[in-house]
Motif scaffolding. Sequence first.
Motif, short mmCIF file in Angstrom:
data_model
loop_
_atom_site.label_atom_id
_atom_site.label_comp_id
_atom_site.label_asym_id
_atom_site.label_seq_id
_atom_site.Cartn_x
_atom_site.Cartn_y
_atom_site.Cartn_z
N GLY A 50 0.69 -1.08 -0.03
CA GLY A 50 0.04 0.13 0.00
C GLY A 50 0.85 1.24 0.16
N GLY A 51 0.06 2.22 0.39
CA GLY A 51 0.97 3.74 0.40
C GLY A 51 0.69 4.43 -1.05
N SER A 52 1.22 5.65 -1.01
CA SER A 52 0.94 6.47 -2.21
C SER A 52 1.94 6.19 -3.24
N ASN A 53 3.05 5.40 -3.05
CA ASN A 53 3.85 5.15 -4.16
C ASN A 53 3.64 3.63 -4.59
N GLY A 54 2.67 2.86 -4.07
CA GLY A 54 2.40 1.65 -4.31
C GLY A 54 3.41 0.76 -3.70
N TYR A 55 3.95 1.00 -2.75
CA TYR A 55 4.97 0.15 -2.03
C TYR A 55 4.33 -1.40 -1.80
N TYR A 56 5.33 -2.22 -1.85
CA TYR A 56 5.13 -3.86 -1.55
C TYR A 56 6.32 -4.25 -0.91
N LYS A 70 10.55 -6.66 -2.79
CA LYS A 70 10.16 -5.45 -2.35
C LYS A 70 9.96 -4.42 -3.46
N GLY A 71 9.61 -3.43 -3.56
CA GLY A 71 9.50 -2.36 -4.52
C GLY A 71 8.54 -1.52 -4.29
N THR A 72 8.27 -0.73 -5.38
CA THR A 72 7.22 0.40 -5.52
C THR A 72 6.84 0.32 -6.98
N THR A 73 5.56 0.43 -7.21
CA THR A 73 4.75 0.46 -8.46
C THR A 73 4.94 1.65 -9.22
N SER A 74 4.88 2.82 -8.60
CA SER A 74 5.37 4.25 -9.08
C SER A 74 6.64 4.41 -9.81
N ASN A 75 7.62 3.71 -9.19
CA ASN A 75 8.91 3.76 -9.78
C ASN A 75 9.14 2.74 -10.68
N LYS A 76 8.33 1.76 -10.70
CA LYS A 76 8.61 0.39 -11.34
C LYS A 76 9.95 -0.18 -10.86
N HIS A 78 11.94 -3.01 -8.49
CA HIS A 78 11.74 -4.38 -8.04
C HIS A 78 12.94 -4.91 -7.74
N LYS A 79 13.02 -5.67 -6.34
CA LYS A 79 14.23 -6.23 -6.04
C LYS A 79 13.63 -7.74 -5.45
N ALA A 80 14.48 -8.66 -5.63
CA ALA A 80 13.97 -10.19 -5.00
C ALA A 80 15.27 -10.65 -4.79
N TRP A 81 15.36 -11.52 -3.67
CA TRP A 81 16.17 -11.92 -3.09
C TRP A 81 15.77 -13.52 -2.51
#
Length: 161
Positions: A50-56, A70-76, A78-81
Motif C-alpha cells: 500500500g501507500g501512495s507510491n504503491g509500496y510492497y 520489495k519495490g514500488t509500483t510508481s517507480n517500477k 523491484h528487488k528480489a532475494w
Amino acid sequence: MPTTKYIYLKILFSIFLLSVFFSCDQQKSEKSAISKNPREITFIGLSNIGGSNGYYRIIKVTKDSITAEKGTTSNKMHKAWASAISPDTWKQLSSSIRVEDLDHIKSSPSQQSVDRTDEAFQIRTPKKAHIYINSFVDTIHYKQFQQLKEQLDKILPKEYK
C-alpha cells in the motif's frame, strides 16, 4: 478378422492397466495426506502492501527456503532475494506461531483507502490456510506475529527489513 479381436483386447487390457495405476497412485497420495500432522506449519507469508507510491514487500518462508521481494509500483522498482534456510531456522520461525490460536486471531479492515499500508500474514497447515490482514489490532494474539517479524528481520538482508 482375427487381428481386430486382438486390437480390442489390447486396448481393453491397456485401459485396465491404466486404471489400476491411477487408483494406486490416488491411494498413496491420500495416505500421505492423512499421515501429515494437521498442526504442523508448512508455509509462512508476510506482506506489506500500500501507500501512495504503491509500496510492497512480500516474504515467503517454507521449510527449506526464504524469498523476499520489495519495490514500488510508481517507480517500477523491484528487488528480489532468495536463500536456503536450515531446519533449525525453520523450527525457530514456526515455533513462534501457536497453531491452536490461529482460528481465534482477528483481522481488521484495510487501511489502503486512507493511503496507508496493509500488513498481511499467511500461515498454512496441511488442513487450512489462515490469512490475517492488519491483525495488530488483536493485541492478545499479535505478540506471536511480532516475534515472528523480529526473527525474520534477523534473517533478511538489510534492504528487505
